[in-house]
Write an enzyme that holds these catalytic residues in place. Sequence first.
Site, PDB file in Angstrom:
ATOM      1  N   TYR A 119      -1.492  -0.625  10.775  1.00 14.77           N
ATOM      2  CA  TYR A 119      -1.732  -0.959   9.365  1.00 14.77           C
ATOM      3  C   TYR A 119      -0.474  -0.641   8.548  1.00 14.77           C
ATOM      4  O   TYR A 119      -0.014  -1.461   7.744  1.00 14.77           O
ATOM      5  CB  TYR A 119      -2.938  -0.182   8.839  1.00 14.77           C
ATOM      6  CG  TYR A 119      -3.263  -0.474   7.385  1.00 14.77           C
ATOM      7  CD1 TYR A 119      -3.750  -1.729   7.001  1.00 14.77           C
ATOM      8  CD2 TYR A 119      -3.076   0.493   6.391  1.00 14.77           C
ATOM      9  CE1 TYR A 119      -4.040  -2.001   5.664  1.00 14.77           C
ATOM     10  CE2 TYR A 119      -3.361   0.226   5.061  1.00 14.77           C
ATOM     11  CZ  TYR A 119      -3.847  -1.019   4.697  1.00 14.77           C
ATOM     12  OH  TYR A 119      -4.126  -1.299   3.379  1.00 14.77           O
TER      13      TYR A 119
ATOM     14  N   SER B 239       0.857  -1.189   0.000  1.00 16.31           N
ATOM     15  CA  SER B 239       0.000   0.000   0.000  1.00 16.31           C
ATOM     16  C   SER B 239       0.889   1.233   0.000  1.00 16.31           C
ATOM     17  O   SER B 239       2.089   1.139   0.326  1.00 16.31           O
ATOM     18  CB  SER B 239      -0.842  -0.013   1.281  1.00 16.31           C
ATOM     19  OG  SER B 239      -1.534   1.206   1.450  1.00 16.31           O
TER      20      SER B 239
HETATM   21  N1  NAP Z   1      -8.597  -0.194  -1.288  1.00 16.12           N
HETATM   22  C1  NAP Z   1      -7.510   0.521  -1.065  1.00 16.12           C
HETATM   23  O1  NAP Z   1      -7.537   1.762  -1.067  1.00 16.12           O
HETATM   24  C2  NAP Z   1      -6.215  -0.181  -0.828  1.00 16.12           C
HETATM   25  C3  NAP Z   1      -5.044   0.588  -0.853  1.00 16.12           C
HETATM   26  C4  NAP Z   1      -3.845  -0.026  -0.611  1.00 16.12           C
HETATM   27  C5  NAP Z   1      -3.783  -1.369  -0.365  1.00 16.12           C
HETATM   28  N2  NAP Z   1      -4.930  -2.103  -0.321  1.00 16.12           N
HETATM   29  C6  NAP Z   1      -4.807  -3.532  -0.019  1.00 16.12           C
HETATM   30  O2  NAP Z   1      -5.516  -4.259  -1.008  1.00 16.12           O
HETATM   31  C7  NAP Z   1      -5.858  -5.533  -0.486  1.00 16.12           C
HETATM   32  C8  NAP Z   1      -7.303  -5.838  -0.849  1.00 16.12           C
HETATM   33  O3  NAP Z   1      -8.153  -4.940  -0.159  1.00 16.12           O
HETATM   34  P1  NAP Z   1      -9.443  -4.258  -0.811  1.00 16.12           P
HETATM   35  O4  NAP Z   1      -9.164  -2.820  -0.915  1.00 16.12           O
HETATM   36  O5  NAP Z   1      -9.853  -5.008  -1.983  1.00 16.12           O
HETATM   37  O6  NAP Z   1     -10.471  -4.422   0.405  1.00 16.12           O
HETATM   38  P2  NAP Z   1     -11.759  -5.347   0.595  1.00 16.12           P
HETATM   39  O7  NAP Z   1     -12.773  -5.029  -0.436  1.00 16.12           O
HETATM   40  O8  NAP Z   1     -12.142  -5.191   2.027  1.00 16.12           O
HETATM   41  O9  NAP Z   1     -11.210  -6.800   0.321  1.00 16.12           O
HETATM   42  C9  NAP Z   1     -10.450  -7.507   1.275  1.00 16.12           C
HETATM   43  C10 NAP Z   1     -10.446  -8.965   0.864  1.00 16.12           C
HETATM   44  O10 NAP Z   1      -9.658  -9.688   1.805  1.00 16.12           O
HETATM   45  C11 NAP Z   1     -10.392 -10.807   2.242  1.00 16.12           C
HETATM   46  N3  NAP Z   1     -10.025 -11.195   3.592  1.00 16.12           N
HETATM   47  C12 NAP Z   1     -10.049 -10.446   4.715  1.00 16.12           C
HETATM   48  N4  NAP Z   1      -9.677 -11.193   5.769  1.00 16.12           N
HETATM   49  C13 NAP Z   1      -9.421 -12.438   5.286  1.00 16.12           C
HETATM   50  C14 NAP Z   1      -9.015 -13.653   5.864  1.00 16.12           C
HETATM   51  N5  NAP Z   1      -8.777 -13.781   7.189  1.00 16.12           N
HETATM   52  N6  NAP Z   1      -8.863 -14.736   5.068  1.00 16.12           N
HETATM   53  C15 NAP Z   1      -9.109 -14.649   3.747  1.00 16.12           C
HETATM   54  N7  NAP Z   1      -9.493 -13.525   3.127  1.00 16.12           N
HETATM   55  C16 NAP Z   1      -9.647 -12.434   3.901  1.00 16.12           C
HETATM   56  C17 NAP Z   1     -11.857 -10.384   2.148  1.00 16.12           C
HETATM   57  O11 NAP Z   1     -12.695 -11.524   1.965  1.00 16.12           O
HETATM   58  P3  NAP Z   1     -13.581 -12.240   3.089  1.00 16.12           P
HETATM   59  O12 NAP Z   1     -14.070 -11.181   4.019  1.00 16.12           O
HETATM   60  O13 NAP Z   1     -14.653 -12.892   2.273  1.00 16.12           O
HETATM   61  O14 NAP Z   1     -12.651 -13.233   3.722  1.00 16.12           O
HETATM   62  C18 NAP Z   1     -11.841  -9.565   0.872  1.00 16.12           C
HETATM   63  O15 NAP Z   1     -11.980 -10.400  -0.241  1.00 16.12           O
HETATM   64  C19 NAP Z   1      -5.582  -5.462   1.001  1.00 16.12           C
HETATM   65  O16 NAP Z   1      -4.376  -6.119   1.273  1.00 16.12           O
HETATM   66  C20 NAP Z   1      -5.455  -3.985   1.268  1.00 16.12           C
HETATM   67  O17 NAP Z   1      -4.669  -3.712   2.395  1.00 16.12           O
HETATM   68  C21 NAP Z   1      -6.130  -1.547  -0.573  1.00 16.12           C
END
Ligand code: NAP
Length: 248
Positions: free
Chosen positions: A156, A143
Amino acid sequence: MSNNIEGKVVVITGASSGLGEATARLLSAEGTIVVLGARRADRLQALTNELTGKGGKAFAVVTDVTHCDQVKKLVDAAVEKFGRIDVMINNAGLMQQSPLERLKVDEWDNMININIKGVLYGIAAALPYMKKQKAGHIINVSSVAGHKVTPAGTVYCATKHAVRVISEGLRQEVKAYNIRTTVISPGAVATELPSHITDRDSAAGIQKFYEGFAIPADSFARAVVFAMSQPDDVDINEILFRPTRQEL
Ligand SMILES: NC(=O)c1ccc[n+]([C@@H]2O[C@H](COP(=O)([O-])OP(=O)(O)OC[C@H]3O[C@@H](n4cnc5c(N)ncnc54)[C@H](OP(=O)(O)O)[C@@H]3O)[C@@H](O)[C@H]2O)c1
């Protein structure tokens, strides 16, 4: 394999929403076989049905990345069903921001378990196969928070810094096995990520920030495609991208 993507077997954690879901859609449209992991079975099934309905090859395994054996089962299932694993995308993540003084220790544990240990378990599951294949690609999701430290984002940010450190160590260690490594660091992308913040002040601040800047999740999916589609002797190690208007 003219685009170096078609036909590849790609395992994606956190595929039930956000970046993982968008990536599964784009990669499937590009002709890859996607193996999807997350905890929400209904969401995974709906996505699998959607992709297979369009003629793609997709398969889901309910997976909690905080359990090493479950991540291994996800990867083993991909190899059993499709014969190999070409790309492991360690994407599952959790962001629960709050000032340290609020002592939300359970949330610290959750972020450490999912964001750091989950990535390590993904590496542990994929590496033995990739070593044997003498080929593979591990993509970890960090991130902008892996490059900066912000108040209330301390834990985080620490987990996302850890992902970058792990990715760089991995890169150096797997040269001998012809394995590529990429760490992708997105800025604000519109997903469910901010919805898990329980600290009211932090939630309000982040919501405002995302409302002002966040870009669609296929921005991330295109970065994955860029890294994957390079010729085999080109290893894109780091990608950092932000919404054009995001300053921090
Ligand atoms: N969105 C942003 O602005 C942003 C920016 C920088 C980095 N990121 C990173 O991108 C990645 C994806 O996040 P996102 O933005 O797509 O958020 P999101 O929509 O909340 O997706 C998170 C995903 O992780 C899964 N997850 C959470 N806990 C889990 C567990 N214990 N086991 C298996 N799966 C799990 C969730 O699925 P379930 O709940 O179904 O398990 C969901 O599919 C993360 O690593 C986040 O830190 C996001």
